[in-house]
Design an enzyme around this catalytic site. Structure first.
Site, PDB file in Angstrom:
ATOM      1  N   CYS A 163      57.532   5.742  19.097  1.00 47.40           N
ATOM      2  CA  CYS A 163      56.978   5.669  20.652  1.00 47.40           C
ATOM      3  C   CYS A 163      56.318   7.137  20.854  1.00 47.40           C
ATOM      4  O   CYS A 163      56.294   7.851  19.943  1.00 47.40           O
ATOM      5  CB  CYS A 163      58.319   5.859  21.296  1.00 47.40           C
ATOM      6  SG  CYS A 163      59.415   4.492  21.212  1.00 47.40           S
ATOM      7  N   GLY A 217      52.811   3.122  20.081  1.00 47.39           N
ATOM      8  CA  GLY A 217      53.573   2.026  20.431  1.00 47.39           C
ATOM      9  C   GLY A 217      52.753   0.983  21.361  1.00 47.39           C
ATOM     10  O   GLY A 217      52.010   1.611  22.371  1.00 47.39           O
ATOM     11  N   ASN A 228      61.624   9.370  21.855  1.00 42.29           N
ATOM     12  CA  ASN A 228      60.849   9.077  20.756  1.00 42.29           C
ATOM     13  C   ASN A 228      62.029   9.283  19.498  1.00 42.29           C
ATOM     14  O   ASN A 228      62.228  10.478  19.316  1.00 42.29           O
ATOM     15  CB  ASN A 228      59.589   9.645  20.678  1.00 42.29           C
ATOM     16  CG  ASN A 228      58.788   9.520  19.436  1.00 42.29           C
ATOM     17  OD1 ASN A 228      58.236  10.684  19.030  1.00 42.29           O
ATOM     18  ND2 ASN A 228      59.063   8.767  18.519  1.00 42.29           N
ATOM     19  N   GLY A 229      62.399   8.422  18.840  1.00 44.88           N
ATOM     20  CA  GLY A 229      63.099   8.639  17.777  1.00 44.88           C
ATOM     21  C   GLY A 229      64.219   7.661  17.649  1.00 44.88           C
ATOM     22  O   GLY A 229      64.110   6.551  18.212  1.00 44.88           O
ATOM     23  N   CYS A 236      58.953  15.124   9.976  1.00 39.88           N
ATOM     24  CA  CYS A 236      58.606  13.769   9.199  1.00 39.88           C
ATOM     25  C   CYS A 236      57.116  14.082   8.759  1.00 39.88           C
ATOM     26  O   CYS A 236      56.115  14.142   9.528  1.00 39.88           O
ATOM     27  CB  CYS A 236      58.679  12.765  10.415  1.00 39.88           C
ATOM     28  SG  CYS A 236      58.004  11.111   9.597  1.00 39.88           S
ATOM     29  N   TYR A 279      50.279   9.081   8.064  1.00 37.70           N
ATOM     30  CA  TYR A 279      49.909   7.949   8.563  1.00 37.70           C
ATOM     31  C   TYR A 279      49.884   7.697  10.240  1.00 37.70           C
ATOM     32  O   TYR A 279      48.944   7.699  10.779  1.00 37.70           O
ATOM     33  CB  TYR A 279      50.630   6.784   8.002  1.00 37.70           C
ATOM     34  CG  TYR A 279      50.367   5.469   8.993  1.00 37.70           C
ATOM     35  CD1 TYR A 279      49.060   4.830   8.994  1.00 37.70           C
ATOM     36  CD2 TYR A 279      51.278   5.059   9.633  1.00 37.70           C
ATOM     37  CE1 TYR A 279      48.771   3.728   9.561  1.00 37.70           C
ATOM     38  CE2 TYR A 279      51.118   3.690  10.359  1.00 37.70           C
ATOM     39  CZ  TYR A 279      50.169   3.145  10.352  1.00 37.70           C
ATOM     40  OH  TYR A 279      49.783   2.054  11.015  1.00 37.70           O
ATOM     41  N   SER A 323      43.323   5.040   9.395  1.00 32.69           N
ATOM     42  CA  SER A 323      43.936   5.915   9.044  1.00 32.69           C
ATOM     43  C   SER A 323      43.772   6.592   7.453  1.00 32.69           C
ATOM     44  O   SER A 323      44.335   7.441   7.232  1.00 32.69           O
ATOM     45  CB  SER A 323      45.598   5.187   9.013  1.00 32.69           C
ATOM     46  OG  SER A 323      45.681   4.110   8.103  1.00 32.69           O
ATOM     47  N   ASP A 363      43.924   4.270   0.109  1.00 27.89           N
ATOM     48  CA  ASP A 363      44.857   3.924   1.360  1.00 27.89           C
ATOM     49  C   ASP A 363      45.888   4.903   1.645  1.00 27.89           C
ATOM     50  O   ASP A 363      46.207   5.668   0.505  1.00 27.89           O
ATOM     51  CB  ASP A 363      45.263   2.486   1.229  1.00 27.89           C
ATOM     52  CG  ASP A 363      45.787   2.102   2.533  1.00 27.89           C
ATOM     53  OD1 ASP A 363      45.555   2.537   3.550  1.00 27.89           O
ATOM     54  OD2 ASP A 363      46.114   0.689   2.624  1.00 27.89           O
ATOM     55  N   ASP A 364      46.500   5.206   2.855  1.00 27.52           N
ATOM     56  CA  ASP A 364      47.373   6.010   2.973  1.00 27.52           C
ATOM     57  C   ASP A 364      48.586   5.897   2.250  1.00 27.52           C
ATOM     58  O   ASP A 364      49.320   6.744   1.943  1.00 27.52           O
ATOM     59  CB  ASP A 364      47.558   6.696   4.634  1.00 27.52           C
ATOM     60  CG  ASP A 364      47.552   5.333   5.468  1.00 27.52           C
ATOM     61  OD1 ASP A 364      48.943   4.709   5.345  1.00 27.52           O
ATOM     62  OD2 ASP A 364      46.777   4.820   6.049  1.00 27.52           O
ATOM     63  N   CYS A 375      63.852   4.468   6.263  1.00 27.86           N
ATOM     64  CA  CYS A 375      63.937   5.609   7.358  1.00 27.86           C
ATOM     65  C   CYS A 375      65.111   5.460   8.288  1.00 27.86           C
ATOM     66  O   CYS A 375      65.031   4.398   8.808  1.00 27.86           O
ATOM     67  CB  CYS A 375      62.519   5.798   8.123  1.00 27.86           C
ATOM     68  SG  CYS A 375      62.543   7.250   9.263  1.00 27.86           S
ATOM     69  N   CYS A 412      60.739  16.390   6.258  1.00 27.58           N
ATOM     70  CA  CYS A 412      61.720  15.120   5.713  1.00 27.58           C
ATOM     71  C   CYS A 412      60.648  14.323   4.692  1.00 27.58           C
ATOM     72  O   CYS A 412      59.458  14.297   5.142  1.00 27.58           O
ATOM     73  CB  CYS A 412      62.114  14.386   6.698  1.00 27.58           C
ATOM     74  SG  CYS A 412      63.079  12.898   6.176  1.00 27.58           S
ATOM     75  N   CYS A 453      61.827   9.016   2.504  1.00 23.89           N
ATOM     76  CA  CYS A 453      61.305   7.578   2.305  1.00 23.89           C
ATOM     77  C   CYS A 453      60.639   7.448   1.035  1.00 23.89           C
ATOM     78  O   CYS A 453      60.449   6.383   0.305  1.00 23.89           O
ATOM     79  CB  CYS A 453      60.522   6.928   3.531  1.00 23.89           C
ATOM     80  SG  CYS A 453      59.046   8.038   4.155  1.00 23.89           S
TER      81      CYS A 453
HETATM   82  S1  SF4 Z   1      62.395   9.206   6.079  1.00 27.16           S
HETATM   83 FE1  SF4 Z   1      60.091   9.256   6.099  1.00 27.16          FE
HETATM   84  S2  SF4 Z   1      59.206   8.315   7.902  1.00 27.16           S
HETATM   85 FE2  SF4 Z   1      61.582   8.691   8.179  1.00 27.16          FE
HETATM   86  S3  SF4 Z   1      61.414  10.913   9.117  1.00 27.16           S
HETATM   87 FE3  SF4 Z   1      61.713  11.134   6.817  1.00 27.16          FE
HETATM   88  S4  SF4 Z   1      59.431  11.318   6.014  1.00 27.16           S
HETATM   89 FE4  SF4 Z   1      59.477  10.298   8.212  1.00 27.16          FE
END
Ligand code: SF4
Length: 499
Positions: A8, A34, A117-118, A263, A269, A317, A384-385, A421, A476, A479
């Protein structure tokens, strides 16, 4: 990368003439975050009813469509403060209109609106506790839980009720809240999602400062506001007639139990390259990522008399990373040339909106076309990203080959996506991730994609590129690594979190 759904975009404004108009432009700039629905709520005094009210307008679709009636801005969405929201659902059924945000309620301390957002990771437990107490919900969104936590708090002052509610939340939440007196901006203690504070010239007669907050700073540019700073991880920022209460003395902070974990996918991206998030311009970080990719996975060598390889990006992107990649490859002595070999049709909705796999593939074809004169007989490196399911990448490779490319190599400006995620991104089921389908083996994945070679940016390379560009630390990358900075309930899917 085209198969992770964004979450979002949020925007808030305090003390701005034609606040709804400014929010409209802000949301328009944040449309990439979004496209399912959007909404604006303002706060104004109703002369007839002699009380403060919060008119709201929400609808399914893009900002330009939902707010196409100009009357909305002169007869309904009045006032000098308000909040707005662009939605892609990560929790709560996407077709349920009652999930459209912002949410607005009237309770014992006045009107209250919220845009989120989250993803609240302890939503299931909170929901269960409320249900057992007989609480009736109007939506299936985890955001409504925050309103109930505030309304049911035993504290007397509204800000204490809000703090009481926020300290019970876990997960990722950047929020804007509107009370009858204030705009409140909140970023969760880990700072998963970006949120920035801006300021703009006040054109009202009061001369008091005017502030705005947004998921990304590209929204500030749209209304002529200037970036002041990021809302800090765990900060609760109150903007009212006393000004913008920030700094250690006045601001409120949520306890940080797990450190900061912003993140990293925002840089890879999600965010726009013209935005500044987490202490760096996205453009700068993406270029650095592209340069790092050149070290980890350079263009393949060619024979002496071959024409130089061409590097094409998957627009839009990947454009910036591809530019960084080409310049660094050249620096490293691997001659290559950046070319525009794929054209994106901007009038087709984002790929991920397509329901079902077949429809998605069809959309890839209607979204991208090849420039055969550029690609014919050339050694082509596609940058590509990221690759998620791989269906977009596979379709693009087929198209580039069909346009006459002699060789097709794929370079990915992020590591393999291997884990879901739990912090606000809607990833496919882990079993659907192409990396997991092929034992995380680039050769097997490459064979399935139909490329001559496939190489990814390393995990260390990604973090090195991000850290070299950003003035903040704590990211983070779960993923890519499967290592989650905040404990999660593995095995709980998005659908199970819906109700
Ligand atoms: S898991 Fe990946 S997409 Fe989710 S917050 Fe962590 S880095 Fe971002």
């Amino acid at each position: 990368m085209k198969q992770i759904n964004e979450y979002c975009g949020i925007f808030g404004i305090y003390n701005g003439r034609d606040a709804a108009h400014k929010i409209y432009f802000g949301l328009h700039a944040l449309q990439h975050r979004g496209q399912e629905s959007c909404g604006i709520v303002t706060s104004t005094f109703d002369e007839n009813r002699q009380k403060q009210v919060m008119p709201v307008h929400k609808g399914r679709g893009l900002v330009l469509d939902v707010f196409k009636d100009p009357d909305l801005f002169v007869s309904k969405l009045l006032g000098t403060k308000g909040i707005g929201h662009n939605r892609y659902s990560t929790s709560g059924a996407s077709d349920n209109q009652s999930n459209f945000q912002p949410f607005v309620v009237a309770y014992r301390n006045g009107n209250l609106a919220i845009a989120h957002n989250g993803n609240i990771s302890n939503a299931r437990e909170l929901r269960k506790a409320f249900s057992e107490r007989g609480t009736i919900f109007q939506s299936t969104s985890d955001t409504e839980l925050i309103l109930h936590l505030i309304a049911q708090s035993r504290r007397r002052k509204q800000i204490d009720q809000i703090m009481d509610a926020l300290t019970q939340l876990e997960g990722a939440f950047s929020l804007v809240m509107l009370t009858d007196d204030a705009l409140i901006a909140v970023r969760d203690p880990n700072g998963f999602r970006p949120l920035a504070l801006g300021r703009f010239e006040n054109t009202s007669s009061t001369g008091e400062p005017s502030y705005c907050v947004a998921s990304e700073t590209c929204a500030f540019d749209m209304i002529g506001a200037t970036y002041v700073r990021d809302v800090e991880a765990g900060e609760v920022l109150i903007i009212d007639d006393q000004g913008c209460r920030s700094g250690d003395f006045n601001s409120f902070h949520l306890p940080r139990n797990f450190g900061v974990s912003q993140c990293v996918f925002e840089y890879v991206y999600f965010s726009r390259p013209d935005s500044q998030i987490f202490g760096a311009m996205v453009d700068k970080v993406r270029r650095k990522i592209g340069k790092q990719l050149a070290h980890d996975a350079p263009v393949p060598s060619t024979r002496k008399h071959d024409r130089k390889p061409i590097v094409i990006s998957v627009p839009d992107s990947s454009n910036t990373a591809a530019l960084g990649y080409v310049s660094e490859c050249r620096k490293l002595g691997q001659d290559c040339k950046y070319e525009i070999g794929l054209i994106r049709n901007h009038y087709v909705g984002r790929t991920f909106i397509a329901p079902g796999q077949n429809s998605r593939e069809q959309k890839v074809r209607s979204k991208f076309n090849t420039v055969s004169g550029v690609l014919k007989d050339r050694l082509v490196v596609i940058v590509d990203d990221s690759i998620v399911r791989g269906t977009t990448a596979q379709a693009l490779v087929r198209m580039v080959r069909a346009a006459g490319a002699r060789e097709v190599h794929f370079r990915v400006a992020s590591p393999m996506v291997i884990s879901p995620c739990f912090y606000g991104m809607d990833f496919p089921d882990p079993k659907e991730l192409v990396a997991n389908r092929f034992d995380q083996d680039p050769q097997k994945i490459g064979a399935w994609l139909g490329v001559d070679s496939l190489e990814y940016l390393s995990h260390e390379g990604l973090l090195a590129a991000v850290r070299a560009s950003s003035s903040t630390d704590g990211f983070c990358s779960a993923c890519f690594s499967g290592i989650y900075p905040v404990p999660v309930e593995l095995g709980v899917t998005k659908d199970e979190n819906d109700w």
